[in-house]
Design a protein around this motif. Structure first.
Motif, PDB file in Angstrom:
ATOM      1  N   MET A 197      38.607  50.885  25.732  1.00  0.00           N
ATOM      2  CA  MET A 197      37.144  51.596  26.398  1.00  0.00           C
ATOM      3  C   MET A 197      37.558  53.206  26.406  1.00  0.00           C
ATOM      4  O   MET A 197      38.733  53.560  26.788  1.00  0.00           O
ATOM      5  CB  MET A 197      37.141  51.074  27.609  1.00  0.00           C
ATOM      6  CG  MET A 197      35.639  51.582  27.859  1.00  0.00           C
ATOM      7  SD  MET A 197      35.350  50.927  29.626  1.00  0.00           S
ATOM      8  CE  MET A 197      34.967  49.408  29.311  1.00  0.00           C
ATOM      9  N   SER A 198      36.875  53.860  25.614  1.00  0.00           N
ATOM     10  CA  SER A 198      37.053  55.333  25.460  1.00  0.00           C
ATOM     11  C   SER A 198      37.053  56.052  26.841  1.00  0.00           C
ATOM     12  O   SER A 198      36.517  55.693  27.674  1.00  0.00           O
ATOM     13  CB  SER A 198      35.974  55.879  24.578  1.00  0.00           C
ATOM     14  OG  SER A 198      34.696  55.983  25.145  1.00  0.00           O
ATOM     15  N   ASN A 199      37.625  57.169  26.727  1.00  0.00           N
ATOM     16  CA  ASN A 199      37.545  58.142  28.053  1.00  0.00           C
ATOM     17  C   ASN A 199      36.395  58.387  28.605  1.00  0.00           C
ATOM     18  O   ASN A 199      36.105  58.517  29.682  1.00  0.00           O
ATOM     19  CB  ASN A 199      38.567  59.355  27.783  1.00  0.00           C
ATOM     20  CG  ASN A 199      40.041  59.179  27.642  1.00  0.00           C
ATOM     21  OD1 ASN A 199      40.622  58.024  28.105  1.00  0.00           O
ATOM     22  ND2 ASN A 199      40.793  59.960  26.911  1.00  0.00           N
ATOM     23  N   ASP A 200      35.443  58.638  27.814  1.00  0.00           N
ATOM     24  CA  ASP A 200      34.138  59.092  28.317  1.00  0.00           C
ATOM     25  C   ASP A 200      33.542  57.898  28.874  1.00  0.00           C
ATOM     26  O   ASP A 200      32.585  58.136  29.656  1.00  0.00           O
ATOM     27  CB  ASP A 200      33.029  59.519  26.929  1.00  0.00           C
ATOM     28  CG  ASP A 200      32.621  58.558  26.065  1.00  0.00           C
ATOM     29  OD1 ASP A 200      33.362  57.753  25.857  1.00  0.00           O
ATOM     30  OD2 ASP A 200      31.612  58.608  25.766  1.00  0.00           O
ATOM     31  N   ILE A 201      33.734  56.704  28.482  1.00  0.00           N
ATOM     32  CA  ILE A 201      33.126  55.510  29.053  1.00  0.00           C
ATOM     33  C   ILE A 201      33.688  55.132  30.387  1.00  0.00           C
ATOM     34  O   ILE A 201      33.167  55.075  31.661  1.00  0.00           O
ATOM     35  CB  ILE A 201      33.371  54.220  28.169  1.00  0.00           C
ATOM     36  CG1 ILE A 201      32.223  54.418  26.938  1.00  0.00           C
ATOM     37  CG2 ILE A 201      32.900  53.098  29.075  1.00  0.00           C
ATOM     38  CD1 ILE A 201      32.607  53.077  26.111  1.00  0.00           C
ATOM     39  N   LEU A 202      35.101  55.454  30.392  1.00  0.00           N
ATOM     40  CA  LEU A 202      35.892  55.213  31.775  1.00  0.00           C
ATOM     41  C   LEU A 202      35.514  56.196  32.709  1.00  0.00           C
ATOM     42  O   LEU A 202      35.078  55.964  33.893  1.00  0.00           O
ATOM     43  CB  LEU A 202      37.209  55.143  31.515  1.00  0.00           C
ATOM     44  CG  LEU A 202      37.883  54.158  30.948  1.00  0.00           C
ATOM     45  CD1 LEU A 202      39.466  54.201  30.691  1.00  0.00           C
ATOM     46  CD2 LEU A 202      37.843  52.920  31.701  1.00  0.00           C
ATOM     47  N   VAL A 232      37.199  33.502  33.069  1.00  0.00           N
ATOM     48  CA  VAL A 232      37.363  34.759  33.329  1.00  0.00           C
ATOM     49  C   VAL A 232      36.009  35.464  32.939  1.00  0.00           C
ATOM     50  O   VAL A 232      35.591  35.422  31.897  1.00  0.00           O
ATOM     51  CB  VAL A 232      38.531  35.267  32.461  1.00  0.00           C
ATOM     52  CG1 VAL A 232      38.454  35.096  31.247  1.00  0.00           C
ATOM     53  CG2 VAL A 232      38.893  36.651  32.933  1.00  0.00           C
ATOM     54  N   ASP A 233      36.008  36.632  33.923  1.00  0.00           N
ATOM     55  CA  ASP A 233      34.668  37.413  33.824  1.00  0.00           C
ATOM     56  C   ASP A 233      35.289  38.784  33.409  1.00  0.00           C
ATOM     57  O   ASP A 233      35.774  39.226  34.308  1.00  0.00           O
ATOM     58  CB  ASP A 233      33.915  37.412  35.082  1.00  0.00           C
ATOM     59  CG  ASP A 233      32.770  38.348  35.019  1.00  0.00           C
ATOM     60  OD1 ASP A 233      32.083  38.582  33.987  1.00  0.00           O
ATOM     61  OD2 ASP A 233      31.954  38.610  36.330  1.00  0.00           O
ATOM     62  N   ILE A 234      35.091  39.077  32.044  1.00  0.00           N
ATOM     63  CA  ILE A 234      35.917  40.242  31.781  1.00  0.00           C
ATOM     64  C   ILE A 234      34.639  41.388  31.725  1.00  0.00           C
ATOM     65  O   ILE A 234      33.563  41.496  31.169  1.00  0.00           O
ATOM     66  CB  ILE A 234      36.425  40.143  30.095  1.00  0.00           C
ATOM     67  CG1 ILE A 234      37.465  39.083  30.155  1.00  0.00           C
ATOM     68  CG2 ILE A 234      36.887  41.430  29.628  1.00  0.00           C
ATOM     69  CD1 ILE A 234      37.857  38.928  28.773  1.00  0.00           C
ATOM     70  N   GLY A 235      35.125  42.584  32.301  1.00  0.00           N
ATOM     71  CA  GLY A 235      34.058  43.807  32.629  1.00  0.00           C
ATOM     72  C   GLY A 235      33.236  43.242  33.752  1.00  0.00           C
ATOM     73  O   GLY A 235      32.107  43.435  33.850  1.00  0.00           O
ATOM     74  N   HIS A 285      41.512  41.755  38.862  1.00  0.00           N
ATOM     75  CA  HIS A 285      42.565  42.620  38.668  1.00  0.00           C
ATOM     76  C   HIS A 285      41.795  43.706  37.744  1.00  0.00           C
ATOM     77  O   HIS A 285      40.977  43.708  37.075  1.00  0.00           O
ATOM     78  CB  HIS A 285      43.091  41.678  37.350  1.00  0.00           C
ATOM     79  CG  HIS A 285      44.107  40.560  38.259  1.00  0.00           C
ATOM     80  ND1 HIS A 285      45.206  40.754  38.467  1.00  0.00           N
ATOM     81  CD2 HIS A 285      43.570  39.401  38.352  1.00  0.00           C
ATOM     82  CE1 HIS A 285      45.818  39.511  39.023  1.00  0.00           C
ATOM     83  NE2 HIS A 285      44.898  38.810  38.894  1.00  0.00           N
ATOM     84  N   VAL A 286      42.473  44.914  37.769  1.00  0.00           N
ATOM     85  CA  VAL A 286      42.242  46.047  37.151  1.00  0.00           C
ATOM     86  C   VAL A 286      42.701  45.750  35.692  1.00  0.00           C
ATOM     87  O   VAL A 286      43.943  45.755  35.814  1.00  0.00           O
ATOM     88  CB  VAL A 286      42.825  47.340  37.900  1.00  0.00           C
ATOM     89  CG1 VAL A 286      42.369  48.635  36.916  1.00  0.00           C
ATOM     90  CG2 VAL A 286      42.115  47.668  39.024  1.00  0.00           C
ATOM     91  N   PHE A 287      42.005  45.562  34.773  1.00  0.00           N
ATOM     92  CA  PHE A 287      42.659  45.248  33.545  1.00  0.00           C
ATOM     93  C   PHE A 287      41.525  45.709  32.292  1.00  0.00           C
ATOM     94  O   PHE A 287      40.196  45.512  32.523  1.00  0.00           O
ATOM     95  CB  PHE A 287      42.680  43.892  33.336  1.00  0.00           C
ATOM     96  CG  PHE A 287      43.593  43.186  32.347  1.00  0.00           C
ATOM     97  CD1 PHE A 287      45.027  43.352  32.391  1.00  0.00           C
ATOM     98  CD2 PHE A 287      43.211  42.927  31.053  1.00  0.00           C
ATOM     99  CE1 PHE A 287      46.088  43.059  31.413  1.00  0.00           C
ATOM    100  CE2 PHE A 287      44.251  42.319  30.249  1.00  0.00           C
ATOM    101  CZ  PHE A 287      45.557  42.515  30.320  1.00  0.00           C
ATOM    102  N   THR A 288      42.046  46.518  31.288  1.00  0.00           N
ATOM    103  CA  THR A 288      41.023  46.907  30.445  1.00  0.00           C
ATOM    104  C   THR A 288      40.749  46.400  29.161  1.00  0.00           C
ATOM    105  O   THR A 288      41.697  45.513  28.946  1.00  0.00           O
ATOM    106  CB  THR A 288      41.363  48.741  30.045  1.00  0.00           C
ATOM    107  OG1 THR A 288      42.705  48.398  29.275  1.00  0.00           O
ATOM    108  CG2 THR A 288      41.724  49.313  31.392  1.00  0.00           C
ATOM    109  N   PHE A 289      39.759  46.715  28.517  1.00  0.00           N
ATOM    110  CA  PHE A 289      39.764  46.037  27.158  1.00  0.00           C
ATOM    111  C   PHE A 289      41.013  46.618  26.075  1.00  0.00           C
ATOM    112  O   PHE A 289      41.289  45.923  25.537  1.00  0.00           O
ATOM    113  CB  PHE A 289      38.516  46.747  26.438  1.00  0.00           C
ATOM    114  CG  PHE A 289      37.000  46.223  26.866  1.00  0.00           C
ATOM    115  CD1 PHE A 289      37.385  45.191  27.719  1.00  0.00           C
ATOM    116  CD2 PHE A 289      35.692  46.755  26.422  1.00  0.00           C
ATOM    117  CE1 PHE A 289      35.992  44.617  28.242  1.00  0.00           C
ATOM    118  CE2 PHE A 289      34.824  46.095  27.008  1.00  0.00           C
ATOM    119  CZ  PHE A 289      34.622  44.899  27.741  1.00  0.00           C
ATOM    120  N   GLU A 290      41.493  47.941  26.472  1.00  0.00           N
ATOM    121  CA  GLU A 290      42.515  48.344  25.848  1.00  0.00           C
ATOM    122  C   GLU A 290      43.861  47.471  26.089  1.00  0.00           C
ATOM    123  O   GLU A 290      44.530  47.193  25.164  1.00  0.00           O
ATOM    124  CB  GLU A 290      43.038  49.591  26.176  1.00  0.00           C
ATOM    125  CG  GLU A 290      42.135  50.758  25.546  1.00  0.00           C
ATOM    126  CD  GLU A 290      40.460  50.994  25.820  1.00  0.00           C
ATOM    127  OE1 GLU A 290      40.500  50.412  27.183  1.00  0.00           O
ATOM    128  OE2 GLU A 290      39.761  51.164  25.033  1.00  0.00           O
TER     129      GLU A 290
END
Length: 222
Positions: free
Chosen positions: A1-6, A48-51, A90-95
């Motif tokens: 996920m790009s920095n502008d999205i985060l 699992v619900d991602i996002g 959990h804090v877990f990103t697309f990256e």
């Protein structure tokens, strides 16, 4: 996920929590029902619900009687989810998924992306790596805006980057991020390039019988 999205989500997390709490997005009356009906039809137990955002869908899955985990890149949303439900968050990103980091609590019967896929080039890798955490016979569910919205908003019917992700939503949002909108054909191109899956598609309509979302169901064959 790009920095502008985060960055955009971090700035707007509290506003998003309010909008979801107050049920202020009219289309959710149709799209929430649609994803929950799709989930209930599956022969599955572990999700699992991602996002997951503030966890409303994760909680609903748990309320149905299934095991549910929620993942999101934004810590404030995960903290809110933990306040509201006993599910595992959990804090877990697309990256993290794209980089093939192990998804907490994997493997699962079902992974869900509900209105959270903004990627272009990395979408295929994200889905490929997610599928590795799904058991054979399991599913990946994707709900996304119906491409018809491009025409509704006077845009050319082609896949394109759009600005201001918060446009049209109630609430005091700011600094909307860019996101990649796909045509029906381009969605199918990406999904059909994945190996060992079967694809089914459901179009969700509102009271005016206009399409508002798509649900893609990807069944993992092996």
């Amino acid at each position: 996920m790009s920095n502008d999205i985060l960055s955009s989500w971090e700035k707007n997390a509290s506003e998003w929590i309010k909008v979801i709490r107050d049920n202020s997005i009219p289309s959710r009356r149709f799209t929430n029902k649609a994803i929950l009906e799709t989930i209930a039809e599956l022969d599955a137990k572990n999700f699992v619900d991602i996002g997951c955002g503030e966890g409303w869908l994760t909680r609903e899955i748990s309320n149905i009687g299934f095991n549910a985990s929620g993942l999101d890149a934004i810590e404030n949303l995960i903290l809110e989810a933990r306040k509201k439900g006993s599910e595992d968050y959990h804090v877990f990103t697309f990256e993290d998924i794209i980089e093939a980091k192990p998804i907490p609590n994997a493997p699962f019967d079902v992974a869900i992306f509900n209105f959270c896929l903004y990627l272009n080039e990395e979408l295929k890798t994200l889905l490929e790596h997610t599928l590795k955490s799904i058991l054979a016979g399991g599913y990946v569910l994707i709900q996304t805006l119906h491409p018809f919205f491009l025409l509704q908003n006077g845009l050319a019917y082609k896949s394109q980057w759009l600005t201001d992700s918060w446009k049209g939503l109630p609430g005091k949002f700011e600094d909307g991020h860019s996101w990649y909108a796909r045509t029906f054909e381009d969605w199918y191109k990406v999904l059909s390039s994945l190996e060992n899956i079967e694809i089914s598609i459901k179009e969700i309509l509102n009271d005016e019988e206009k399409p508002i979302s798509l649900i893609f169901k990807l069944k993992k064959i092996s």
